[in-house]
Design a protein around this motif. Structure first.
Motif, PDB file in Angstrom:
ATOM      1  N   THR A  44       0.842  -1.196   0.000  1.00 59.88           N
ATOM      2  CA  THR A  44       0.000   0.000   0.000  1.00 59.88           C
ATOM      3  C   THR A  44       0.876   1.244   0.000  1.00 59.88           C
ATOM      4  OG1 THR A  44      -1.971   0.881   1.080  1.00 59.88           O
ATOM      5  CG2 THR A  44      -0.166   0.267   2.507  1.00 59.88           C
ATOM      6  N   PRO A  45       0.346   2.373  -0.429  1.00 63.80           N
ATOM      7  CA  PRO A  45       1.128   3.601  -0.316  1.00 63.80           C
ATOM      8  C   PRO A  45       1.564   3.814   1.139  1.00 63.80           C
ATOM      9  CG  PRO A  45      -0.788   3.991  -1.693  1.00 63.80           C
ATOM     10  CD  PRO A  45      -0.949   2.624  -1.093  1.00 63.80           C
ATOM     11  N   ASP A  46       2.822   4.122   1.331  1.00 67.12           N
ATOM     12  CA  ASP A  46       3.398   4.202   2.676  1.00 67.12           C
ATOM     13  C   ASP A  46       4.556   5.200   2.651  1.00 67.12           C
ATOM     14  OD1 ASP A  46       4.573   3.781   5.153  1.00 67.12           O
ATOM     15  OD2 ASP A  46       5.222   1.731   4.718  1.00 67.12           O
ATOM     16  N   HIS A  47       4.220   6.488   2.764  1.00 67.62           N
ATOM     17  CA  HIS A  47       5.225   7.553   2.746  1.00 67.62           C
ATOM     18  C   HIS A  47       6.243   7.310   3.861  1.00 67.62           C
ATOM     19  CE1 HIS A  47       5.975  12.205   2.811  1.00 67.62           C
ATOM     20  NE2 HIS A  47       7.038  11.526   2.441  1.00 67.62           N
ATOM     21  N   GLY A  48       7.508   7.226   3.489  1.00 69.71           N
ATOM     22  CA  GLY A  48       8.578   7.016   4.451  1.00 69.71           C
ATOM     23  C   GLY A  48       8.884   5.560   4.746  1.00 69.71           C
ATOM     24  N   LYS A  49       8.138   4.641   4.095  1.00 70.02           N
ATOM     25  CA  LYS A  49       8.361   3.196   4.309  1.00 70.02           C
ATOM     26  C   LYS A  49       8.311   2.839   5.798  1.00 70.02           C
ATOM     27  CE  LYS A  49      11.319   3.077   0.235  1.00 70.02           C
ATOM     28  NZ  LYS A  49      11.714   4.471   0.184  1.00 70.02           N
ATOM     29  N   LEU A  50       7.285   3.337   6.483  1.00 66.86           N
ATOM     30  CA  LEU A  50       7.170   3.145   7.932  1.00 66.86           C
ATOM     31  C   LEU A  50       6.366   1.907   8.323  1.00 66.86           C
ATOM     32  CD1 LEU A  50       6.393   6.849   8.934  1.00 66.86           C
ATOM     33  CD2 LEU A  50       8.609   5.670   9.000  1.00 66.86           C
ATOM     34  N   ALA A  51       5.565   1.380   7.399  1.00 70.41           N
ATOM     35  CA  ALA A  51       4.625   0.294   7.718  1.00 70.41           C
ATOM     36  C   ALA A  51       3.863   0.636   9.008  1.00 70.41           C
ATOM     37  CB  ALA A  51       5.342  -1.047   7.840  1.00 70.41           C
ATOM     38  N   PRO A  52       3.102   1.748   8.988  1.00 62.84           N
ATOM     39  CA  PRO A  52       2.430   2.207  10.202  1.00 62.84           C
ATOM     40  C   PRO A  52       1.103   1.486  10.458  1.00 62.84           C
ATOM     41  CG  PRO A  52       1.985   3.749   8.448  1.00 62.84           C
ATOM     42  CD  PRO A  52       2.884   2.676   7.867  1.00 62.84           C
ATOM     43  N   TRP A  53       1.131   0.174  10.356  1.00 60.57           N
ATOM     44  CA  TRP A  53      -0.044  -0.652  10.555  1.00 60.57           C
ATOM     45  C   TRP A  53       0.413  -2.066  10.900  1.00 60.57           C
ATOM     46  CZ3 TRP A  53       2.018  -2.949   6.433  1.00 60.57           C
ATOM     47  CH2 TRP A  53       2.420  -2.155   5.349  1.00 60.57           C
ATOM     48  N   ARG A  54      -0.478  -2.788  11.539  1.00 59.18           N
ATOM     49  CA  ARG A  54      -0.218  -4.185  11.901  1.00 59.18           C
ATOM     50  C   ARG A  54      -1.484  -4.983  11.650  1.00 59.18           C
ATOM     51  NH1 ARG A  54       3.916  -2.418  11.462  1.00 59.18           N
ATOM     52  NH2 ARG A  54       5.699  -2.347  12.843  1.00 59.18           N
ATOM     53  N   PHE A  55      -1.311  -6.240  11.265  1.00 53.03           N
ATOM     54  CA  PHE A  55      -2.421  -7.161  11.051  1.00 53.03           C
ATOM     55  C   PHE A  55      -2.463  -8.121  12.232  1.00 53.03           C
ATOM     56  CE2 PHE A  55      -0.662  -5.955   6.952  1.00 53.03           C
ATOM     57  CZ  PHE A  55      -1.786  -5.600   6.232  1.00 53.03           C
ATOM     58  N   VAL A  56      -3.623  -8.286  12.833  1.00 51.88           N
ATOM     59  CA  VAL A  56      -3.790  -9.241  13.933  1.00 51.88           C
ATOM     60  C   VAL A  56      -4.877 -10.223  13.508  1.00 51.88           C
ATOM     61  CG1 VAL A  56      -4.321  -9.554  16.374  1.00 51.88           C
ATOM     62  CG2 VAL A  56      -3.169  -7.456  15.611  1.00 51.88           C
ATOM     63  N   VAL A  57      -4.464 -11.448  13.203  1.00 55.67           N
ATOM     64  CA  VAL A  57      -5.404 -12.490  12.806  1.00 55.67           C
ATOM     65  C   VAL A  57      -6.005 -13.093  14.071  1.00 55.67           C
ATOM     66  CG1 VAL A  57      -5.683 -14.683  11.586  1.00 55.67           C
ATOM     67  CG2 VAL A  57      -4.084 -12.944  10.705  1.00 55.67           C
ATOM     68  N   ILE A  58      -7.315 -13.169  14.103  1.00 52.93           N
ATOM     69  CA  ILE A  58      -8.009 -13.774  15.238  1.00 52.93           C
ATOM     70  C   ILE A  58      -8.567 -15.101  14.733  1.00 52.93           C
ATOM     71  CG2 ILE A  58      -9.824 -13.475  16.970  1.00 52.93           C
ATOM     72  CD1 ILE A  58      -9.450 -10.380  16.367  1.00 52.93           C
ATOM     73  N   PRO A  59      -7.835 -16.192  14.975  1.00 49.86           N
ATOM     74  CA  PRO A  59      -8.235 -17.485  14.407  1.00 49.86           C
ATOM     75  C   PRO A  59      -9.533 -18.005  15.017  1.00 49.86           C
ATOM     76  CG  PRO A  59      -6.359 -17.760  15.864  1.00 49.86           C
ATOM     77  CD  PRO A  59      -6.623 -16.288  15.779  1.00 49.86           C
ATOM     78  N   ASP A  60     -10.112 -18.952  14.321  1.00 50.57           N
ATOM     79  CA  ASP A  60     -11.398 -19.518  14.729  1.00 50.57           C
ATOM     80  C   ASP A  60     -11.363 -20.031  16.165  1.00 50.57           C
ATOM     81  OD1 ASP A  60     -14.097 -20.090  13.919  1.00 50.57           O
ATOM     82  OD2 ASP A  60     -13.540 -22.208  14.008  1.00 50.57           O
ATOM     83  N   ASP A  61     -10.266 -20.683  16.549  1.00 51.43           N
ATOM     84  CA  ASP A  61     -10.214 -21.259  17.903  1.00 51.43           C
ATOM     85  C   ASP A  61      -9.973 -20.206  18.988  1.00 51.43           C
ATOM     86  OD1 ASP A  61      -7.525 -20.722  17.446  1.00 51.43           O
ATOM     87  OD2 ASP A  61      -6.842 -22.774  17.796  1.00 51.43           O
ATOM     88  N   ALA A  62      -9.828 -18.941  18.592  1.00 56.75           N
ATOM     89  CA  ALA A  62      -9.685 -17.853  19.571  1.00 56.75           C
ATOM     90  C   ALA A  62     -10.910 -16.938  19.581  1.00 56.75           C
ATOM     91  CB  ALA A  62      -8.429 -17.038  19.272  1.00 56.75           C
ATOM     92  N   ARG A  63     -11.941 -17.276  18.813  1.00 53.45           N
ATOM     93  CA  ARG A  63     -13.110 -16.403  18.718  1.00 53.45           C
ATOM     94  C   ARG A  63     -13.876 -16.307  20.039  1.00 53.45           C
ATOM     95  NH1 ARG A  63     -14.904 -15.040  13.595  1.00 53.45           N
ATOM     96  NH2 ARG A  63     -13.197 -15.352  12.158  1.00 53.45           N
ATOM     97  N   ASP A  64     -13.966 -17.413  20.784  1.00 53.08           N
ATOM     98  CA  ASP A  64     -14.651 -17.344  22.076  1.00 53.08           C
ATOM     99  C   ASP A  64     -13.908 -16.413  23.032  1.00 53.08           C
ATOM    100  OD1 ASP A  64     -16.689 -19.009  21.232  1.00 53.08           O
ATOM    101  OD2 ASP A  64     -15.849 -20.815  22.154  1.00 53.08           O
ATOM    102  N   ALA A  65     -12.587 -16.517  23.029  1.00 51.37           N
ATOM    103  CA  ALA A  65     -11.791 -15.635  23.891  1.00 51.37           C
ATOM    104  C   ALA A  65     -11.942 -14.181  23.448  1.00 51.37           C
ATOM    105  CB  ALA A  65     -10.328 -16.057  23.869  1.00 51.37           C
ATOM    106  N   PHE A  66     -12.004 -13.951  22.129  1.00 53.68           N
ATOM    107  CA  PHE A  66     -12.184 -12.591  21.626  1.00 53.68           C
ATOM    108  C   PHE A  66     -13.572 -12.066  22.007  1.00 53.68           C
ATOM    109  CE2 PHE A  66     -12.871  -9.548  17.981  1.00 53.68           C
ATOM    110  CZ  PHE A  66     -12.004  -8.581  18.458  1.00 53.68           C
TER     111      PHE A  66
END
Length: 194
Positions: A44-66
């Motif tokens: 994605t466009p990312d001025h300064g190559k900072l990667a100012p985002w993170r992806f957090v996958v919430i898997p199926d077996d963690a849905r109850d905890a979420f």
């Protein structure tokens, strides 16, 4: 329409449509496909190559905890919450086969304006939707109360100054998606001549 080998990139862009998270069914992407989708989203466009985002996958077996996390955080913020509100929080966590939380993680020490870093996080969410569509799935980018909860953001690994850009639900539509009205281009586009 889903993207296939006979489709063009323009067909893909013209046909992408969000589906309702609550209407998605299995299958969702497998781990390798989801990894590819996230890789595409990160281009994605990312001025300064900072990667100012993170992806957090919430898997199926963690849905109850979420769900428990959402309910507990909601009750802490809204102690008088009614039963239906609490049920909605729990249901939010269990929609669609795949759930990815996208965090906006700006680098405050950078000279790159905060707004540009936040826009990049939004672009990551949109790219993830395009990647899901290109792989033959449907996606839905949602916010809602949980996206504005500091407790939820912290539980997902967010630090001071981070925010949840959204939750991207991915799956297979349970029925054909209907096209929604789009803006008239003349009402949203104009030419500037000074």
């Amino acid at each position: 329409m889903t993207f296939n080998d006979r489709s063009t990139p323009l067909d893909l862009l013209r046909s992408r449509r969000s589906g309702r998270a609550r209407d998605m069914v299995a299958p969702g992407p497998d781990a390798a496909t989801l990894h590819d989708m996230v890789g595409i989203a990160a281009r994605t466009p990312d001025h300064g190559k900072l990667a100012p985002w993170r992806f957090v996958v919430i898997p199926d077996d963690a849905r109850d905890a979420f769900a428990t996390l959402l309910v507990d955080a909601y009750r802490a913020e809204k102690p008088a919450a009614a039963r239906l509100e609490i049920e909605a929080m729990a249901q939010f966590a269990r929609q669609a086969p795949t759930l990815v939380a996208v965090l906006s993680t700006p680098k405050h020490e950078s000279h790159i304006p905060l707004w540009e870093q936040q826009l990049s996080a939004g672009a990551v969410c949109m790219n993830l939707e395009h990647a899901a569509h290109a792989h033959g799935f449907v996606a839905c980018w949602l916010s809602g109360w949980a996206a504005y909860s500091a407790a939820v953001c912290t539980a997902l690994g967010g630090r001071e100054g981070d925010r949840i850009a959204g939750f991207v639900f991915i799956g297979t539509p349970s029925r054909a998606l209907e096209e929604r009205p789009r803006p008239d281009l003349d009402s949203v586009m104009r030419e500037w001549r000074g």
